[in-house]
Scaffold this motif. Structure first.
Motif, PDB file in Angstrom:
ATOM      1  N   ALA A   1      17.119  33.043  24.583  1.00 42.96           N
ATOM      2  CA  ALA A   1      16.156  32.509  25.439  1.00 42.96           C
ATOM      3  C   ALA A   1      15.070  33.180  24.459  1.00 42.96           C
ATOM      4  N   GLY A   2      14.963  34.197  23.612  1.00 49.02           N
ATOM      5  CA  GLY A   2      13.863  34.457  22.821  1.00 49.02           C
ATOM      6  C   GLY A   2      13.865  33.690  21.586  1.00 49.02           C
ATOM      7  N   ARG A   3      15.080  33.065  21.168  1.00 45.83           N
ATOM      8  CA  ARG A   3      15.332  32.179  20.154  1.00 45.83           C
ATOM      9  C   ARG A   3      15.066  30.724  20.732  1.00 45.83           C
ATOM     10  N   GLY A   4      14.556  30.655  21.960  1.00 47.70           N
ATOM     11  CA  GLY A   4      14.015  29.060  22.331  1.00 47.70           C
ATOM     12  C   GLY A   4      15.437  28.440  23.017  1.00 47.70           C
ATOM     13  N   TRP A   5      16.437  29.277  23.287  1.00 44.84           N
ATOM     14  CA  TRP A   5      17.443  28.380  23.944  1.00 44.84           C
ATOM     15  C   TRP A   5      17.736  28.800  25.565  1.00 44.84           C
ATOM     16  N   VAL A   6      18.247  27.437  25.974  1.00 41.93           N
ATOM     17  CA  VAL A   6      18.460  27.754  27.636  1.00 41.93           C
ATOM     18  C   VAL A   6      19.716  27.809  27.903  1.00 41.93           C
ATOM     19  N   THR A   7      20.401  28.760  28.632  1.00 41.86           N
ATOM     20  CA  THR A   7      21.759  28.763  28.712  1.00 41.86           C
ATOM     21  C   THR A   7      22.257  28.662  30.274  1.00 41.86           C
ATOM     22  N   ILE A   8      23.091  27.654  30.361  1.00 44.55           N
ATOM     23  CA  ILE A   8      23.564  27.347  31.472  1.00 44.55           C
ATOM     24  C   ILE A   8      25.305  27.853  31.789  1.00 44.55           C
ATOM     25  N   ARG A   9      25.560  28.770  32.899  1.00 50.60           N
ATOM     26  CA  ARG A   9      26.950  29.219  32.788  1.00 50.60           C
ATOM     27  C   ARG A   9      27.839  28.557  33.940  1.00 50.60           C
ATOM     28  N   ALA A  10      29.017  28.162  33.606  1.00 46.62           N
ATOM     29  CA  ALA A  10      29.851  27.468  34.282  1.00 46.62           C
ATOM     30  C   ALA A  10      31.160  28.354  34.657  1.00 46.62           C
ATOM     31  N   THR A  11      31.760  28.293  35.755  1.00 47.46           N
ATOM     32  CA  THR A  11      32.909  28.937  36.250  1.00 47.46           C
ATOM     33  C   THR A  11      33.969  28.029  36.574  1.00 47.46           C
ATOM     34  N   ALA A  12      35.383  28.456  36.868  1.00 48.56           N
ATOM     35  CA  ALA A  12      36.425  27.732  37.401  1.00 48.56           C
ATOM     36  C   ALA A  12      35.939  27.035  38.428  1.00 48.56           C
ATOM     37  N   ALA A  13      35.167  27.526  39.366  1.00 51.67           N
ATOM     38  CA  ALA A  13      34.562  26.443  40.611  1.00 51.67           C
ATOM     39  C   ALA A  13      33.934  25.399  40.018  1.00 51.67           C
ATOM     40  N   ASP A  14      33.167  25.536  39.199  1.00 51.85           N
ATOM     41  CA  ASP A  14      32.284  24.303  38.550  1.00 51.85           C
ATOM     42  C   ASP A  14      33.154  23.315  38.178  1.00 51.85           C
ATOM     43  N   LEU A  15      34.347  23.398  37.696  1.00 50.90           N
ATOM     44  CA  LEU A  15      35.302  22.641  37.185  1.00 50.90           C
ATOM     45  C   LEU A  15      35.887  21.607  38.349  1.00 50.90           C
ATOM     46  N   ARG A  16      36.073  22.399  39.402  1.00 50.77           N
ATOM     47  CA  ARG A  16      36.431  21.674  40.533  1.00 50.77           C
ATOM     48  C   ARG A  16      35.331  20.949  41.411  1.00 50.77           C
ATOM     49  N   ASP A  17      34.089  21.351  41.243  1.00 51.90           N
ATOM     50  CA  ASP A  17      32.847  20.665  41.887  1.00 51.90           C
ATOM     51  C   ASP A  17      32.050  20.845  40.653  1.00 51.90           C
ATOM     52  N   PRO A  18      31.458  19.919  39.719  1.00 50.14           N
ATOM     53  CA  PRO A  18      30.381  20.166  38.757  1.00 50.14           C
ATOM     54  C   PRO A  18      29.061  19.672  38.959  1.00 50.14           C
ATOM     55  N   SER A  19      28.894  19.519  40.522  1.00 50.19           N
ATOM     56  CA  SER A  19      27.392  19.064  40.636  1.00 50.19           C
ATOM     57  C   SER A  19      26.501  20.036  40.462  1.00 50.19           C
ATOM     58  N   ARG A  20      26.766  21.212  40.483  1.00 46.49           N
ATOM     59  CA  ARG A  20      25.536  22.328  40.236  1.00 46.49           C
ATOM     60  C   ARG A  20      25.330  22.341  38.754  1.00 46.49           C
ATOM     61  N   VAL A  21      26.226  22.596  37.958  1.00 46.09           N
ATOM     62  CA  VAL A  21      26.182  22.507  36.387  1.00 46.09           C
ATOM     63  C   VAL A  21      25.515  21.248  35.959  1.00 46.09           C
ATOM     64  N   LEU A  22      25.756  19.884  36.614  1.00 51.01           N
ATOM     65  CA  LEU A  22      25.434  18.705  36.091  1.00 51.01           C
ATOM     66  C   LEU A  22      23.903  18.701  36.546  1.00 51.01           C
ATOM     67  N   ALA A  23      23.456  19.128  37.531  1.00 45.97           N
ATOM     68  CA  ALA A  23      22.246  19.242  38.108  1.00 45.97           C
ATOM     69  C   ALA A  23      21.104  19.974  37.288  1.00 45.97           C
ATOM     70  N   GLU A  24      21.713  21.242  36.866  1.00 49.19           N
ATOM     71  CA  GLU A  24      21.073  22.136  36.343  1.00 49.19           C
ATOM     72  C   GLU A  24      20.826  21.449  34.491  1.00 49.19           C
ATOM     73  N   LEU A  25      21.831  20.923  34.129  1.00 53.12           N
ATOM     74  CA  LEU A  25      21.826  20.172  32.801  1.00 53.12           C
ATOM     75  C   LEU A  25      20.778  19.139  33.024  1.00 53.12           C
ATOM     76  N   GLU A  26      20.766  18.371  33.778  1.00 49.44           N
ATOM     77  CA  GLU A  26      19.783  17.204  34.112  1.00 49.44           C
ATOM     78  C   GLU A  26      18.220  17.657  34.058  1.00 49.44           C
ATOM     79  N   THR A  27      18.322  18.780  34.580  1.00 49.98           N
ATOM     80  CA  THR A  27      16.815  19.353  34.760  1.00 49.98           C
ATOM     81  C   THR A  27      16.382  19.966  33.527  1.00 49.98           C
ATOM     82  N   CYS A  28      17.141  20.524  32.618  1.00 50.22           N
ATOM     83  CA  CYS A  28      16.917  20.928  31.226  1.00 50.22           C
ATOM     84  C   CYS A  28      16.807  20.047  30.317  1.00 50.22           C
TER      85      CYS A  28
END
Length: 277
Positions: free
Chosen positions: A244-271
């Motif tokens: 973040a200090g270098r200007g990056w935003v990081t989103i983390r995904a787990t095995a549960a997100d592979l089964r239902d990626p809605s949370r990750v995709l929503a965070e990506l869309e916001t970013c």
């Protein structure tokens, strides 16, 4: 062994009969090589191990199928049975190799068939795993060989899907879930990200390697596998702060997100919306 010994072995559970005409040690019933050999014996030649079974025997762990897949020529009248799926296709001696004494479809042919007919996510992960660790030239050669196999298929079903997966594959993903996650975000409509993107310090030394990244927007997507990240929460949080200090935003995904990626995709869309603005 003799008929009596075989019957006693089956009765006591020492032996098992997966299919009519073949008996194996019960202790080896979960061993893929044993089941594959038993299938070849039960069906008889000409036949070749194919599909997920062939890929697994080639060392592709991305596939996980306890059913044995076997291909026979069209003229053979062999039916599928529990635990054994029979496919029909014409093949020659140039289409098969011998692994541990077993007749198996070559890696490029097995990948081509699975890219067209297999589960899309598993097929993509298998392709990336087959490419992983190869030199650039060898990686491209494998890609070209698989593409040739795809285009030569008698059935045209799945050809366009296979071509898309071949074009997307890089062979850089360090695990099948990383490959699947990359496929998920691309299919969701996001730009094709870079795999294993390196961040260096001012002297050009490698600082971090990101699983999935969009460098232009400085958005990173990291896959946290259970085994690799169970005891690394504090370290990962510190790493995210440094990024973040270098200007990056990081989103983390787990095995549960592979089964239902809605949370990750929503965070990506916001970013993406924020960074684009």
């Amino acid at each position: 062994m003799g008929r009596r010994a075989v019957l006693e072995g089956l009765a006591t559970g020492v032996l098992a009969q997966p299919w009519r005409g073949v008996v194996i040690h019960a202790a080896d019933a979960l061993n893929l090589t044993t089941r594959a050999q038993a299938a070849l014996i039960a069906v008889g030649p000409p036949a070749a191990l194919s599909g997920a079974t062939s890929l697994a025997l080639h060392g592709i762990s991305a596939v996980d199928d306890t059913v044995v897949h076997l291909t026979v020529p069209y003229v053979r009248r062999v039916e599928s049975r529990p635990g054994l799926v029979i496919h029909r296709a014409e093949f020659t001696e140039f289409d098969v190799v011998e692994l541990d004494g077993l007749t198996v479809f070559s890696l490029d042919l097995a990948l081509a068939d699975f890219l067209c007919d297999g589960d899309k996510r598993t097929a993509f992960a298998a392709l990336e795993q087959a490419m992983y660790g190869l030199s650039t030239d060898h990686c491209q050669r494998l890609r070209d060989n698989v593409l040739d196999r795809v285009l030569d298929r008698r059935s045209k079903r799945g050809i366009h899907r296979a071509q898309m997966l071949l074009a997307l594959a890089t062979g850089k993903a360090e695990s099948p879930p990383e490959s699947i996650l990359r496929l998920v975000v691309v299919e969701a409509g996001f730009p094709v990200p870079e795999a294993q993107f390196e961040i260096t310090d001012i002297d050009g030394r490698k600082f971090y390697v990101l699983d999935i990244a969009w460098p232009a927007l400085r958005i990173a997507l990291e896959y946290d596998g259970f085994a690799a990240h169970e005891e690394r929460h504090e370290r990962d949080a510190e790493r995210d702060q440094r990024l973040a200090g270098r200007g990056w935003v990081t989103i983390r995904a787990t095995a549960a997100d592979l089964r239902d990626p809605s949370r990750v995709l929503a965070e990506l869309e916001t970013c993406f919306a924020r960074r684009a603005a």
